[in-house]
Design a protein around this motif. Structure first.
Motif, PDB file in Angstrom:
ATOM      1  N   GLU A 119       0.828  -1.205   0.000  1.00 10.95           N
ATOM      2  CA  GLU A 119       0.000   0.000   0.000  1.00 10.95           C
ATOM      3  C   GLU A 119       0.864   1.258   0.000  1.00 10.95           C
ATOM      4  OE1 GLU A 119      -3.881   1.915   2.294  1.00 10.95           O
ATOM      5  OE2 GLU A 119      -2.829   0.222   3.198  1.00 10.95           O
ATOM      6  N   VAL A 120       1.927   1.261   0.800  1.00 14.50           N
ATOM      7  CA  VAL A 120       2.838   2.412   0.833  1.00 14.50           C
ATOM      8  C   VAL A 120       3.435   2.673  -0.549  1.00 14.50           C
ATOM      9  CG1 VAL A 120       5.087   3.191   1.703  1.00 14.50           C
ATOM     10  CG2 VAL A 120       3.408   2.225   3.283  1.00 14.50           C
ATOM     11  N   GLY A 125      -1.778  -5.501  -7.433  1.00 18.34           N
ATOM     12  CA  GLY A 125      -2.094  -6.779  -6.819  1.00 18.34           C
ATOM     13  C   GLY A 125      -1.079  -7.840  -7.180  1.00 18.34           C
ATOM     14  N   ARG A 126      -0.581  -7.778  -8.390  1.00 15.95           N
ATOM     15  CA  ARG A 126       0.442  -8.729  -8.828  1.00 15.95           C
ATOM     16  C   ARG A 126       1.720  -8.564  -8.015  1.00 15.95           C
ATOM     17  NH1 ARG A 126       1.076 -11.586 -13.559  1.00 15.95           N
ATOM     18  NH2 ARG A 126       3.214 -12.196 -14.056  1.00 15.95           N
ATOM     19  N   ASP A 127       2.122  -7.306  -7.775  1.00 16.80           N
ATOM     20  CA  ASP A 127       3.318  -7.044  -6.966  1.00 16.80           C
ATOM     21  C   ASP A 127       3.131  -7.586  -5.553  1.00 16.80           C
ATOM     22  OD1 ASP A 127       4.527  -5.696  -9.086  1.00 16.80           O
ATOM     23  OD2 ASP A 127       3.748  -3.748  -8.445  1.00 16.80           O
ATOM     24  N   PHE A 128       1.933  -7.372  -5.001  1.00 17.20           N
ATOM     25  CA  PHE A 128       1.634  -7.873  -3.665  1.00 17.20           C
ATOM     26  C   PHE A 128       1.745  -9.391  -3.622  1.00 17.20           C
ATOM     27  CE2 PHE A 128      -1.797  -9.936  -1.267  1.00 17.20           C
ATOM     28  CZ  PHE A 128      -1.384  -9.661   0.035  1.00 17.20           C
ATOM     29  N   LEU A 129       1.137 -10.083  -4.582  1.00 13.45           N
ATOM     30  CA  LEU A 129       1.189 -11.540  -4.601  1.00 13.45           C
ATOM     31  C   LEU A 129       2.620 -12.044  -4.733  1.00 13.45           C
ATOM     32  CD1 LEU A 129      -1.865 -12.440  -6.883  1.00 13.45           C
ATOM     33  CD2 LEU A 129      -1.661 -12.857  -4.420  1.00 13.45           C
ATOM     34  N   THR A 130       3.415 -11.386  -5.563  1.00 15.80           N
ATOM     35  CA  THR A 130       4.806 -11.810  -5.732  1.00 15.80           C
ATOM     36  C   THR A 130       5.574 -11.688  -4.418  1.00 15.80           C
ATOM     37  OG1 THR A 130       4.770 -11.081  -8.046  1.00 15.80           O
ATOM     38  CG2 THR A 130       6.925 -11.426  -7.035  1.00 15.80           C
ATOM     39  N   ALA A 131       5.413 -10.578  -3.735  1.00 13.50           N
ATOM     40  CA  ALA A 131       6.106 -10.381  -2.461  1.00 13.50           C
ATOM     41  C   ALA A 131       5.628 -11.391  -1.422  1.00 13.50           C
ATOM     42  CB  ALA A 131       5.899  -8.960  -1.961  1.00 13.50           C
ATOM     43  N   PHE A 132       4.331 -11.706  -1.440  1.00 18.53           N
ATOM     44  CA  PHE A 132       3.788 -12.684  -0.500  1.00 18.53           C
ATOM     45  C   PHE A 132       4.356 -14.072  -0.800  1.00 18.53           C
ATOM     46  CE2 PHE A 132      -0.363 -14.448   1.496  1.00 18.53           C
ATOM     47  CZ  PHE A 132       0.218 -14.442   2.757  1.00 18.53           C
ATOM     48  N   ALA A 133       4.485 -14.417  -2.065  1.00 16.44           N
ATOM     49  CA  ALA A 133       5.099 -15.694  -2.446  1.00 16.44           C
ATOM     50  C   ALA A 133       6.548 -15.758  -1.985  1.00 16.44           C
ATOM     51  CB  ALA A 133       5.012 -15.890  -3.962  1.00 16.44           C
ATOM     52  N   ASP A 442      -4.088 -10.749  -9.343  1.00 12.34           N
ATOM     53  CA  ASP A 442      -3.040 -10.623 -10.351  1.00 12.34           C
ATOM     54  C   ASP A 442      -3.442  -9.699 -11.495  1.00 12.34           C
ATOM     55  OD1 ASP A 442      -4.960 -12.556 -10.828  1.00 12.34           O
ATOM     56  OD2 ASP A 442      -3.636 -13.859 -11.985  1.00 12.34           O
ATOM     57  N   GLU A 443      -4.702  -9.277 -11.518  1.00 13.01           N
ATOM     58  CA  GLU A 443      -5.168  -8.337 -12.539  1.00 13.01           C
ATOM     59  C   GLU A 443      -5.484  -6.961 -11.967  1.00 13.01           C
ATOM     60  OE1 GLU A 443      -8.603 -10.247 -14.043  1.00 13.01           O
ATOM     61  OE2 GLU A 443      -7.518 -11.975 -14.862  1.00 13.01           O
ATOM     62  N   VAL A 444      -5.382  -6.810 -10.648  1.00 16.03           N
ATOM     63  CA  VAL A 444      -5.742  -5.559  -9.973  1.00 16.03           C
ATOM     64  C   VAL A 444      -4.592  -4.554 -10.097  1.00 16.03           C
ATOM     65  CG1 VAL A 444      -6.217  -4.521  -7.712  1.00 16.03           C
ATOM     66  CG2 VAL A 444      -7.369  -6.634  -8.398  1.00 16.03           C
ATOM     67  N   ALA A 445      -4.899  -3.373 -10.594  1.00 17.74           N
ATOM     68  CA  ALA A 445      -3.850  -2.388 -10.865  1.00 17.74           C
ATOM     69  C   ALA A 445      -3.260  -1.795  -9.599  1.00 17.74           C
ATOM     70  CB  ALA A 445      -4.402  -1.270 -11.752  1.00 17.74           C
ATOM     71  N   ARG A 446      -4.073  -1.637  -8.563  1.00 11.16           N
ATOM     72  CA  ARG A 446      -3.593  -1.014  -7.326  1.00 11.16           C
ATOM     73  C   ARG A 446      -4.106  -1.816  -6.132  1.00 11.16           C
ATOM     74  NH1 ARG A 446      -5.395   4.874  -6.809  1.00 11.16           N
ATOM     75  NH2 ARG A 446      -3.594   4.989  -5.385  1.00 11.16           N
ATOM     76  N   ILE A 447      -3.225  -2.149  -5.206  1.00 16.14           N
ATOM     77  CA  ILE A 447      -3.617  -2.925  -4.029  1.00 16.14           C
ATOM     78  C   ILE A 447      -4.618  -2.168  -3.170  1.00 16.14           C
ATOM     79  CG2 ILE A 447      -1.786  -2.126  -2.477  1.00 16.14           C
ATOM     80  CD1 ILE A 447      -3.163  -5.741  -2.856  1.00 16.14           C
ATOM     81  N   THR A 448      -4.685  -0.860  -3.328  1.00 19.27           N
ATOM     82  CA  THR A 448      -5.669  -0.088  -2.565  1.00 19.27           C
ATOM     83  C   THR A 448      -7.104  -0.493  -2.903  1.00 19.27           C
ATOM     84  OG1 THR A 448      -5.459   1.669  -4.226  1.00 19.27           O
ATOM     85  CG2 THR A 448      -4.199   1.920  -2.180  1.00 19.27           C
ATOM     86  N   GLU A 449      -7.300  -1.142  -4.054  1.00 20.13           N
ATOM     87  CA  GLU A 449      -8.634  -1.659  -4.359  1.00 20.13           C
ATOM     88  C   GLU A 449      -9.072  -2.669  -3.294  1.00 20.13           C
ATOM     89  OE1 GLU A 449     -10.894  -4.084  -7.973  1.00 20.13           O
ATOM     90  OE2 GLU A 449      -9.216  -2.735  -8.457  1.00 20.13           O
TER      91      GLU A 449
END
Length: 462
Positions: A119-120, A125-133, A442-449
């Motif tokens: 979020e910072v 969403g793809r970036d978030f999933l990659t970091a979580f993996a 993985d298709e969401v442009a911004r994790i803030t969604e």
């Protein structure tokens, strides 16, 4: 091949920096999304607990820059948001787990840090999933090769490297910054196993939220140019002095560890799941009467006996609090045999100390078996016998359960668990939006969604 000119934490950071969701199998991506939904549901289900209310009160006292969202609404500094959201997902003790031969951990504990960092960074969403993996891979692989439980240290010790590295990845930092974030977090958070031995305190559920907070903080610190010990693993009095020598070639790693993690079916410590499945099946048998139980005998594997069965980590029959109850196999078996379920409802203070469950707990005998122990962690063998007062015996044997890696949870199962936990705090429309957003992250442009939806969840039950 590894680069001999790069230290071990730098080689790990090179792996983290290069990680991309495209490297994951479709199965792994789906299982990662399932764990995101599961973690959110477990977190929502804890929002009205005394512990989460205390954390929210403290955060309000401390203030913050409003950089990251709290599940249940409000914003604060990223490290405090990481602490709150990780505590929410950890408090019920209903999250996922990873079983290594000498260590058990909960990789989803890292999501609070990854979500705040994403979020910072205004990440996708793809970036978030990659970091979580990445968090899964670092946390699980260090636990595979460098367990520390037998040496008196907690599994959050390896997790600190995962929290720092994955938060830095979500922030979009480069390899050197990722190495520094992981090195600072890992060096500063070598934790004692007393966290989970003896009579358990609130710290049992707060130890990893602390690590998530620290991982977020040191990732931000690394972004400011701060450095950590570059030989944190192999250096003089580094991590290997604690864990022992081992080899781990980060250049050969993938992002598939999430498929080897497991999700809890019952609201109970992970090593109890197959035994509780056996108890549930016995309770459903014709002629069973919990009020007439004379004896309960469980044979299980050594790790279950040691941690929750009354073995080396202390007696498990002096049960007064939730923290003690969900780490007591005698209490959990008694509750399951009496109630036919083990959900957050069973951890109401009055249920924990009720005479029937306290009395039945005293009739439980737990014995480790070497053959069962040899089958762990590929299986979690449990052989349960319940004897009634007239000598009638009921018997069940289990070695896995729905949610184990041999019987992985699917999206429908994850959605059912999510709804059961989140329904008191979010209406059907909001739950649908959250679940849909997670499934297409993985298709969401911004994790803030996603975080904007999580902010709409109520902190009180409707």
């Amino acid at each position: 091949m590894t680069d001999a000119h790069r230290t071990e934490v730098q080689q790990m950071a090179d792996f983290v920096a290069a990680a991309d969701l495209s490297q994951m199998s479709e199965e792994a991506v789906e299982q990662l999304k399932i764990r995101v939904l599961d973690t959110i549901g477990v977190g929502i289900g804890a929002l009205d607990s005394d512990v989460l209310q205390a954390i929210r009160s403290l955060i309000e006292d401390l203030g913050g820059n409003g950089a990251a969202t709290l599940i249940g609404g409000g914003k604060t500094a990223a490290n405090l948001a990481a602490f709150h959201n990780s505590a929410a997902s950890r408090y019920l003790d209903f999250m996922d787990a990873y079983l290594a031969k000498g260590e058990t951990n909960h990789p989803t504990d890292n999501m609070g840090a990854v979500l705040a960092a994403a979020e910072v960074a205004d990440a996708s969403g793809r970036d978030f999933l990659t970091a979580f993996a990445v968090a899964y891979q670092v946390h699980t692989r260090l636990s595979d090769v460098a367990p520390v439980r037998a040496r008196g240290f907690d599994h959050t010790t390896q997790g600190a490297f995962a929290a720092g590295a994955s938060a830095a990845k979500a922030l979009g930092l480069d390899a050197d910054q990722i190495a520094n974030a992981a090195a600072m977090t890992g060096t500063a958070n070598v934790a004692l196993r007393v966290t989970r031995t003896g009579n358990l305190s609130h710290w049992k559920g707060l130890a990893y939220p602390h690590v998530a907070k620290e991982g977020m903080f040191y990732a931000l610190f690394a972004a400011k140019g701060m450095t950590g010990p570059e030989e944190v693993f192999e250096g003089n009095k580094g991590f290997k002095a604690l864990a022992g020598d081992y080899e781990l070639d980060w250049s050969a790693e993938d992002l598939e560890s999430v498929t080897r993690s497991i999700i809890k079916k019952y609201n109970a410590e992970i090593h109890s799941q197959s035994a509780l499945d056996a108890a549930a099946k016995i309770r459903a048998e014709e002629g069973f009467d919990a009020s007439r139980i004379a004896e309960v005998r469980l044979t299980t594997f050594d790790v279950a006996y040691s941690i929750i069965g009354g073995g080396e980590e202390g007696d498990k029959r002096n049960i007064r609090t939730k923290e003690e109850a969900d780490h007591s196999l005698p209490w959990m078996l008694a509750a399951m045999l009496l109630d036919g379920e083990l959900t957050p409802r069973q951890y109401a203070p009055e249920r924990i100390v009720a005479e029937d469950v306290q009395t039945l707990m005293g009739k439980v005998t737990i014995t480790p078996d070497d053959g069962f122990s040899d089958r762990f962690p590929d299986e979690m063998p449990a052989d349960l016998t319940v004897v009634l007062d007239d000598g009638t015996e009921f018997h069940a044997v289990e070695s896995a359960y729905d949610g184990f890696h041999s019987q992985p949870l699917d999206w429908a199962g994850a959605r059912a668990k999510f709804d059961s936990l989140a329904a008191p705090f979010a209406d059907q429309a909001l739950r649908d939006e959250i679940a849909d957003t997670v499934h297409r992250l993985d298709e969401v442009a911004r994790i803030t969604e996603l975080t904007e939806l999580l902010a709409q969840v109520s902190v009180t039950r409707s």
